[in-house]
Design a protein around this motif. Sequence first.
Motif, PDB file in Angstrom:
ATOM      1  N   HIS A 153      42.018   6.911   7.254  1.00  0.00           N
ATOM      2  CA  HIS A 153      43.412   6.499   7.094  1.00  0.00           C
ATOM      3  C   HIS A 153      44.332   7.275   8.026  1.00  0.00           C
ATOM      4  N   CYS A 164      47.784  -1.213   5.826  1.00  0.00           N
ATOM      5  CA  CYS A 164      46.500  -0.822   5.220  1.00  0.00           C
ATOM      6  C   CYS A 164      46.645  -0.782   3.703  1.00  0.00           C
ATOM      7  N   CYS A 166      46.090   1.547   1.869  1.00  0.00           N
ATOM      8  CA  CYS A 166      46.591   2.865   1.452  1.00  0.00           C
ATOM      9  C   CYS A 166      48.104   2.939   1.538  1.00  0.00           C
ATOM     10  N   CYS A 171      46.040   1.920  10.104  1.00  0.00           N
ATOM     11  CA  CYS A 171      44.909   2.847   9.950  1.00  0.00           C
ATOM     12  C   CYS A 171      43.673   2.276  10.645  1.00  0.00           C
TER      13      CYS A 171
HETATM   14 ZN   LIG Z   1      45.020   3.443   5.368  1.00  0.00          ZN
END
Ligand SMILES: [Zn+2]
Length: 290
Positions: A153, A164, A166, A171
């Motif tokens: 990430h 992403c 996250c 990422c």
């Molecule tokens: Zn990510």
Amino acid sequence: MKILSFDIGGTKIAFALVDEAGKLLTQPVKYSTPASKEAIESLLKKIIAQHENEIDAVAISTAGTVDICNQKITGSVGNLPEGYGKIDFQALSKKKVFVVNDANAAVWAEYKVGHAQGMDNVVLLTLGTGVGVGIIIDGHLLKGKSGAAGEVHFPVRQDNHRRCGCGNYDCLEVYMSGTALNLDAKEAYKDDNMTSHDIIAGLKENDAKALSVFERWESMVETGVRIFASIFDPDIILLGGSMAHFINYPMMEKHVNEAIVTSPIKLKEAEFENNAGIIGGALLCAESLK
Ligand SMILES: [Zn+2]
């Protein structure tokens, strides 16, 4: 030694009995992953109860980061149901329950009984919904302070092109995973119904556009391989996941070795497609009992 070894992912839960050398003693049995924490718990409990008297321990290879004592999940369980990370695995059995991250279990299986045998520095990148990363350095599994070493990430572009899972943009994971090839297909064809499977079908028919989409994705995989080759100086990097099957390994290995400043690495497809978590989890569990 007999270990009841589970592999728990967002879509399926598989298990088998495995010996301390990583040999499957029974054929793996698969269930669809139940939709709630409670249902997963009761499924595991039921299976463990059936085998409790004949086993030495339980191994659980799971999505999510696992604490360095191999007892509980500490974060990021992907598409498993809410509350899954809070399951008290040890409470499910009277025998020892050993919990390990699935990418770590998988790289250990490759190292002990798969394509990385005899090599002490190994990286396994599993290109699935996300990117699973397992790293072995000098024969030791790299865990980090919280068991989360090797997350991909960090951004590889600067133009906020793709979000992403996250929460951050661009990422490596959203360009290198199996999911990334899906996104590449939708973008290239401006069609939300296109998937990575259409691209693979196109490759088989020598379709020029499908080939260019695939090659762009492959070049991002190559970027990821270069990053891991540069940071960890491994003997070998293995790629897993269904899309990894279509990568041109000799060409990517050549490109990477022309670019890196360390001595050449080997690049190969991982040996185990489905049973890596079950085998690697059991091997690590057996080692922890010694
Ligand atoms: Zn990510």
